[in-house]
Design a protein around this motif. Sequence first.
Motif, mmCIF file in Angstrom:
data_model
loop_
_atom_site.group_PDB
_atom_site.id
_atom_site.type_symbol
_atom_site.label_atom_id
_atom_site.label_comp_id
_atom_site.label_asym_id
_atom_site.label_seq_id
_atom_site.Cartn_x
_atom_site.Cartn_y
_atom_site.Cartn_z
ATOM 1 N N THR A 201 17.055 -26.070 -2.773
ATOM 2 C CA THR A 201 16.316 -25.576 -1.526
ATOM 3 C C THR A 201 15.033 -25.051 -1.999
ATOM 4 O OG1 THR A 201 17.833 -23.503 -2.170
ATOM 5 C CG2 THR A 201 18.807 -25.213 -0.622
ATOM 6 N N THR A 202 14.965 -24.335 -3.166
ATOM 7 C CA THR A 202 13.756 -23.685 -3.491
ATOM 8 C C THR A 202 12.549 -24.784 -3.685
ATOM 9 O OG1 THR A 202 15.034 -22.065 -4.383
ATOM 10 C CG2 THR A 202 12.530 -22.238 -5.101
ATOM 11 N N ARG B 254 14.455 -16.860 -17.436
ATOM 12 C CA ARG B 254 15.886 -16.527 -17.568
ATOM 13 C C ARG B 254 16.758 -17.919 -17.739
ATOM 14 N NH1 ARG B 254 20.822 -15.467 -15.404
ATOM 15 N NH2 ARG B 254 20.084 -15.524 -13.234
ATOM 16 N N GLN B 255 16.614 -18.729 -16.835
ATOM 17 C CA GLN B 255 17.165 -19.750 -16.602
ATOM 18 C C GLN B 255 16.922 -20.688 -17.710
ATOM 19 O OE1 GLN B 255 19.736 -20.066 -14.642
ATOM 20 N NE2 GLN B 255 19.361 -18.504 -13.095
ATOM 21 N N GLN B 256 15.791 -20.852 -17.984
ATOM 22 C CA GLN B 256 15.343 -22.018 -19.122
ATOM 23 C C GLN B 256 15.829 -21.359 -20.540
ATOM 24 O OE1 GLN B 256 11.104 -21.685 -18.400
ATOM 25 N NE2 GLN B 256 11.177 -23.820 -17.181
ATOM 26 N N VAL C 132 10.667 -23.696 -10.521
ATOM 27 C CA VAL C 132 10.515 -23.265 -9.211
ATOM 28 C C VAL C 132 11.185 -21.918 -8.980
ATOM 29 C CG1 VAL C 132 10.047 -25.800 -8.547
ATOM 30 C CG2 VAL C 132 12.375 -24.549 -8.002
ATOM 31 N N LEU C 133 11.998 -21.388 -9.635
ATOM 32 C CA LEU C 133 12.801 -20.168 -9.227
ATOM 33 C C LEU C 133 11.951 -18.870 -9.831
ATOM 34 C CD1 LEU C 133 16.324 -21.344 -10.269
ATOM 35 C CD2 LEU C 133 15.349 -21.523 -7.933
ATOM 36 N N ALA C 134 12.569 -18.043 -9.011
ATOM 37 C CA ALA C 134 11.734 -16.643 -9.280
ATOM 38 C C ALA C 134 12.284 -16.097 -10.895
ATOM 39 C CB ALA C 134 11.980 -15.511 -8.419
ATOM 40 N N ASP C 135 13.312 -16.688 -11.220
ATOM 41 C CA ASP C 135 13.871 -15.971 -12.638
ATOM 42 C C ASP C 135 13.938 -17.433 -13.487
ATOM 43 O OD1 ASP C 135 15.907 -17.798 -11.202
ATOM 44 O OD2 ASP C 135 17.515 -16.715 -11.833
#
Length: 272
Positions: free
Chosen positions: A227-228, A127-129, A121-124
Amino acid sequence: MTEEPHYDVTGSGPVLLVLPGGAGHPMGLGPLTERLAARFTVVTYDPLGLAHGRLGRPVPEQRVPDWSEGAHRVLEAELAAGESAYVFGTSSGGIAALDLLARHPERLAHVVAHEPPVVAVLADAARQQAVFASVRDTYRSAGLRAAGARLAAALDDTPAPAAEGAAAQPPTPDEESATPMGVFLSRVLRSFTASAVDTAALRSVAARLTLAAGTASRGGLLHRTATTAAEATGAAFTEFPGGHLGVLEHPGGFARRLVETLSASGSRTTGR
């Protein structure tokens, strides 16, 4: 033939299904479930049966839908006609809880997902994955200590630590399945954090969903995912005591906050 799901039941009252984090082993949850059992029929799901004699057996790469469908089977077995259940999931169990609500909302009164690492769900997200994939790879190439340091940095949303000079201690295949942490790092973490979230389905049942994060997690990755995800689905957001392991470190305060959250949801269930 599909194996019967593994779970434990304690207490009385409306059904509260608990989905543990990590590899789904319910270790350490006793103090929490004991407190909740005064108000609920607490059904603790063990998706891989690790606390039911299966620890040490080979484990395939895990899929979120398998955990959520298994949880649905548990509810079908434990809910009487006309009943609905509350659901609490933390960490990887929180991801499964979201998937359960998206797939089977008809028997669910309210779901609380605590710090689910739904980085999709994050914009990044990419990168996080990639970071979580590197944690799995680090575990396999360098061992638990190095992977643990990389995972801690990922949850703090800080750069990965430099490689230590000590010799790597990669686990053997048997060691990967010998402990819940080994199973989590090698078979759960990458696939769960790579999974998508059905935000459209969750938006349609947003009144039955609360995303949660620990007060000590503010500024960290999983406070951001919670929160996102709440914003993306229109669900409520609340904070619980402690950080990512607040469920283990603050069972009394955590149980009280969970009861308050479920009571405030306005949902109704039929007692047992």
